[in-house]
Design a protein around this motif. Structure first.
Motif, PDB file in Angstrom:
ATOM      1  N   GLU A  27       0.803  -1.221   0.000  1.00 18.96           N
ATOM      2  CA  GLU A  27       0.000   0.000   0.000  1.00 18.96           C
ATOM      3  C   GLU A  27       0.840   1.278   0.000  1.00 18.96           C
ATOM      4  OE1 GLU A  27      -3.246  -0.123  -0.480  1.00 18.96           O
ATOM      5  OE2 GLU A  27      -2.894  -2.294  -0.642  1.00 18.96           O
ATOM      6  N   MET A  28       2.149   1.131  -0.092  1.00 20.60           N
ATOM      7  CA  MET A  28       3.007   2.328  -0.161  1.00 20.60           C
ATOM      8  C   MET A  28       2.719   3.090  -1.447  1.00 20.60           C
ATOM      9  SD  MET A  28       7.193   2.659  -0.275  1.00 20.60           S
ATOM     10  CE  MET A  28       7.526   2.839   1.481  1.00 20.60           C
ATOM     11  N   THR A  29       2.492   4.386  -1.329  1.00 15.45           N
ATOM     12  CA  THR A  29       2.258   5.202  -2.521  1.00 15.45           C
ATOM     13  C   THR A  29       3.581   5.554  -3.188  1.00 15.45           C
ATOM     14  OG1 THR A  29       2.356   7.296  -1.328  1.00 15.45           O
ATOM     15  CG2 THR A  29       0.199   6.206  -1.445  1.00 15.45           C
ATOM     16  N   ARG A  34       9.153   7.699  -3.269  1.00 12.79           N
ATOM     17  CA  ARG A  34      10.096   8.767  -3.617  1.00 12.79           C
ATOM     18  C   ARG A  34      10.864   9.249  -2.387  1.00 12.79           C
ATOM     19  NH1 ARG A  34       9.492  12.168  -8.291  1.00 12.79           N
ATOM     20  NH2 ARG A  34       8.084  11.275  -9.845  1.00 12.79           N
ATOM     21  N   LYS A  35      10.156   9.393  -1.268  1.00  9.14           N
ATOM     22  CA  LYS A  35      10.811   9.829  -0.036  1.00  9.14           C
ATOM     23  C   LYS A  35      11.841   8.798   0.424  1.00  9.14           C
ATOM     24  CE  LYS A  35       6.930  12.647   1.605  1.00  9.14           C
ATOM     25  NZ  LYS A  35       5.895  12.809   2.646  1.00  9.14           N
ATOM     26  N   ALA A  36      11.493   7.515   0.263  1.00  6.57           N
ATOM     27  CA  ALA A  36      12.431   6.454   0.633  1.00  6.57           C
ATOM     28  C   ALA A  36      13.670   6.496  -0.248  1.00  6.57           C
ATOM     29  CB  ALA A  36      11.736   5.094   0.531  1.00  6.57           C
ATOM     30  N   ILE A  37      13.472   6.739  -1.532  1.00  7.50           N
ATOM     31  CA  ILE A  37      14.601   6.827  -2.474  1.00  7.50           C
ATOM     32  C   ILE A  37      15.486   8.021  -2.130  1.00  7.50           C
ATOM     33  CG2 ILE A  37      15.175   7.314  -4.891  1.00  7.50           C
ATOM     34  CD1 ILE A  37      12.681   5.617  -5.630  1.00  7.50           C
ATOM     35  N   ASN A  38      14.872   9.120  -1.726  1.00  7.24           N
ATOM     36  CA  ASN A  38      15.630  10.303  -1.321  1.00  7.24           C
ATOM     37  C   ASN A  38      16.553   9.968  -0.155  1.00  7.24           C
ATOM     38  OD1 ASN A  38      16.601  12.841  -0.810  1.00  7.24           O
ATOM     39  ND2 ASN A  38      14.635  13.773  -0.349  1.00  7.24           N
ATOM     40  N   SER A  39      16.053   9.207   0.800  1.00  3.99           N
ATOM     41  CA  SER A  39      16.876   8.847   1.956  1.00  3.99           C
ATOM     42  C   SER A  39      17.992   7.878   1.586  1.00  3.99           C
ATOM     43  CB  SER A  39      16.004   8.240   3.062  1.00  3.99           C
ATOM     44  OG  SER A  39      15.467   6.992   2.653  1.00  3.99           O
ATOM     45  N   LEU A  40      17.789   7.069   0.537  1.00  3.94           N
ATOM     46  CA  LEU A  40      18.791   6.091   0.130  1.00  3.94           C
ATOM     47  C   LEU A  40      19.861   6.692  -0.770  1.00  3.94           C
ATOM     48  CD1 LEU A  40      16.426   3.066  -0.636  1.00  3.94           C
ATOM     49  CD2 LEU A  40      18.003   3.275   1.293  1.00  3.94           C
ATOM     50  N   TRP A  41      19.454   7.521  -1.743  1.00  2.00           N
ATOM     51  CA  TRP A  41      20.385   8.050  -2.736  1.00  2.00           C
ATOM     52  C   TRP A  41      20.583   9.569  -2.655  1.00  2.00           C
ATOM     53  CZ3 TRP A  41      18.263   3.511  -5.344  1.00  2.00           C
ATOM     54  CH2 TRP A  41      19.249   2.625  -5.786  1.00  2.00           C
ATOM     55  N   SER A  46      11.725  15.986  -6.288  1.00  2.00           N
ATOM     56  CA  SER A  46      11.404  16.782  -7.482  1.00  2.00           C
ATOM     57  C   SER A  46      12.329  16.486  -8.658  1.00  2.00           C
ATOM     58  CB  SER A  46      11.450  18.272  -7.140  1.00  2.00           C
ATOM     59  OG  SER A  46      12.726  18.637  -6.631  1.00  2.00           O
ATOM     60  N   TYR A  47      13.445  15.738  -8.396  1.00  2.00           N
ATOM     61  CA  TYR A  47      14.387  15.421  -9.475  1.00  2.00           C
ATOM     62  C   TYR A  47      14.378  13.931  -9.823  1.00  2.00           C
ATOM     63  CZ  TYR A  47      16.268  20.088  -8.677  1.00  2.00           C
ATOM     64  OH  TYR A  47      16.405  21.445  -8.553  1.00  2.00           O
ATOM     65  N   GLN A  48      13.408  13.187  -9.287  1.00  2.00           N
ATOM     66  CA  GLN A  48      13.354  11.748  -9.546  1.00  2.00           C
ATOM     67  C   GLN A  48      12.464  11.429 -10.742  1.00  2.00           C
ATOM     68  OE1 GLN A  48      12.133   9.551  -6.077  1.00  2.00           O
ATOM     69  NE2 GLN A  48      13.504  10.690  -4.707  1.00  2.00           N
ATOM     70  N   GLU A  49      12.946  10.500 -11.569  1.00  2.00           N
ATOM     71  CA  GLU A  49      12.124   9.876 -12.607  1.00  2.00           C
ATOM     72  C   GLU A  49      12.132   8.383 -12.320  1.00  2.00           C
ATOM     73  OE1 GLU A  49      13.691  10.877 -16.412  1.00  2.00           O
ATOM     74  OE2 GLU A  49      13.227  13.019 -16.237  1.00  2.00           O
ATOM     75  N   ILE A  75      12.573  -1.222  -9.899  1.00  4.34           N
ATOM     76  CA  ILE A  75      12.158   0.171 -10.031  1.00  4.34           C
ATOM     77  C   ILE A  75      13.404   0.944 -10.457  1.00  4.34           C
ATOM     78  CG2 ILE A  75      11.285   2.228  -8.871  1.00  4.34           C
ATOM     79  CD1 ILE A  75       9.170   0.090  -9.150  1.00  4.34           C
ATOM     80  N   VAL A  76      13.383   1.396 -11.683  1.00  7.62           N
ATOM     81  CA  VAL A  76      14.545   2.122 -12.227  1.00  7.62           C
ATOM     82  C   VAL A  76      14.407   3.610 -11.898  1.00  7.62           C
ATOM     83  CG1 VAL A  76      15.809   2.749 -14.310  1.00  7.62           C
ATOM     84  CG2 VAL A  76      14.877   0.433 -14.038  1.00  7.62           C
ATOM     85  N   ILE A  77      15.489   4.172 -11.394  1.00  7.20           N
ATOM     86  CA  ILE A  77      15.507   5.572 -10.972  1.00  7.20           C
ATOM     87  C   ILE A  77      16.489   6.339 -11.841  1.00  7.20           C
ATOM     88  CG2 ILE A  77      15.893   7.130  -9.015  1.00  7.20           C
ATOM     89  CD1 ILE A  77      15.797   4.238  -7.424  1.00  7.20           C
ATOM     90  N   LYS A  78      16.041   7.446 -12.341  1.00  6.86           N
ATOM     91  CA  LYS A  78      16.926   8.343 -13.077  1.00  6.86           C
ATOM     92  C   LYS A  78      16.825   9.740 -12.482  1.00  6.86           C
ATOM     93  CE  LYS A  78      16.657   6.028 -17.592  1.00  6.86           C
ATOM     94  NZ  LYS A  78      16.321   6.207 -19.040  1.00  6.86           N
TER      95      LYS A  78
END
Length: 432
Positions: A27-29, A34-41, A46-49, A75-78
């Motif tokens: 159920e994670m939106t 995106r917030k989790a990715i911010n903490s990891l990388w 606002s700059y995530q694709e 999940i590919v992140i650019k």
């Protein structure tokens, strides 16, 4: 329920940086992801694709379950600035290859670099950061004389002074720029600044230029000479030069070679080229003495003169010379130093009216007024490259001969200056 996903950071060169599988609630939106990715990388949301199964995820309020994410899916992140990185690298390579338009490409690279730094791009892609750290200072050095970047650094510097002075008070800050008129001379990159900071009653006018070795055009990375900055402080203290500020480059440009000099405009300054037909020995003696003692040059008709209504010399610009020495014959140096080759005729026309004794007596009057023995240390207190705004430039200063650091060079320069001042004092004491 939970889903095991593999997060993959994708870069512009096709390299995939996989993390170990992470467990996420179904159920994670996407907003939460995106917030989790911010903490990891460290990539701001606002700059995530984000991409799943080759399709960009655009529905931010959707859950992982709603987008069809399954165990071991990627999940590919650019970073959205990846295309900008390509443009940045292209500009850097052209500058390094000595392209004929390298200055324009360097400026473009600096602009790209500022945006990439602001977006956290180099924190996300460490391999690109290594390239950037290695090459950017060499590229950015070509922009040291860019008027736009000089103005940006100056505004940043004066705003910092304003904020430091006002504390928590509300106070108006004024800073705007104008082009310097061609008839005033100086380099094309010189600019005029009009500044009023906290505590000042009116707007002050400044001429701002790059340091002497900056923006020479022959090669990039022309580093400053520490003695040039010191001399500006000393000349102001003895009443020969205007008040000055040494301005570091805008941090965001990434240059390590640049520094700018802001000299306060003084309408009392009379150009030597405008008064040389009515020139007395006083001004010539002072300029020759200062050229010899301070190891400076370039005292042509637009860089020096006198203060209106006086015979006191004025120097608003100069060049540091190649090296310094304790003179074997201080008297000979005083008698033979011509301020500048362009006005040899005027110099000798005045010089032949004086013998050695009268020439040195004129020099003694101004030497005593300057009180150099005490002002030397005061200037050092005002300018110290091991602390304050110039600390970041310590590794970039021009090193002469075998001096191991700019601080050592400054110490030796001041020691040499002091010894020559003592020799000159002894010479004046011997006059009848």
């Amino acid at each position: 329920m939970e889903t095991v996903l593999v997060l993959v950071l994708h870069d512009a060169e096709g390299i995939r940086h996989r993390r170990k599988p992470e467990i996420f609630p179904n159920e994670m939106t996407i907003i939460e992801l995106r917030k989790a990715i911010n903490s990891l990388w460290g990539i701001d949301e606002s700059y995530q694709e984000l991409y799943h199964n080759g399709e960009e995820i655009l529905a931010l309020k959707s859950t992982l379950q709603q987008i069809g994410a399954k165990d071991q899916d990627e999940i590919v992140i650019k970073h959205s600035d990846l295309p900008l990185w390509g443009e940045y690298k292209r500009c850097v390579e052209l500058v390094l290859k000595q392209h004929t338009a390298k200055v324009a490409y360097a400026k473009e690279a600096v602009e790209h670099q500022e945006l990439l730094t602001k977006s956290g791009f180099f924190k996300a892609y460490l391999q690109f950061n290594a390239y950037h750290s290695k090459n950017h200072p060499k590229v950015a050095a070509w922009t040291d004389g860019d008027v736009g970047l000089i103005r940006k650094a100056a505004e940043q510097y004066f705003r910092n002074l304003h904020d430091l002075g006002r504390g928590s008070e509300e106070s108006k800050f004024t800073c705007y720029f104008e082009a310097r008129a061609e008839e005033l001379g100086g380099r094309p990159t010189n600019t005029l600044a009009f500044v009023q900071i906290h505590g000042e009653a009116s707007v002050s006018k400044y001429n701002i230029k790059c340091h002497h070795y900056g923006s020479k055009g022959a090669s990039s990375g022309n580093v400053p000479d520490v003695s040039e900055f010191y001399c500006y402080k000393l000349l102001a203290l003895i009443g020969v030069g205007p008040k000055s500020h040494i301005i570091p480059p805008s941090i965001s440009t990434g240059t390590k070679t640049s520094a700018y000099i802001a000299t306060k405009w003084d309408d009392r300054f009379e150009l030597l080229e405008n008064v040389k037909d009515n020139l007395r020995a006083d001004v010539i003696v002072q300029l020759g003495m200062l050229r010899a003692l301070l190891f400076i040059s370039d005292l042509h008709g637009q860089n020096c003169g006198r203060w209106k209504g006086t015979q006191k010399a004025a120097i608003v610009d100069f060049a540091p010379t190649g090296d310094f020495e304790v003179y074997d014959n201080i008297k000979s140096k005083m008698m033979k130093t011509i301020p500048h080759k362009d006005w040899r005729k005027e110099y000798f026309a005045v010089k032949e009216q004086h013998d050695d004794s009268s020439w040195l007596k004129i020099a003694k009057v101004y030497f005593e007024q300057w009180d150099l023995a005490n002002k030397i240390d005061l200037a050092r207190d005002e300018f110290d490259p091991t602390k304050g705004i110039l600390k970041e430039l310590e590794i970039g200063f021009k090193k002469r001969q075998c001096r191991v650091s700019p601080t050592d060079q400054l110490n030796e320069y001041i020691d040499t200056l002091r010894k020559n001042v003592e020799l000159l004092q002894a010479l004046f004491n011997s006059l009848a």
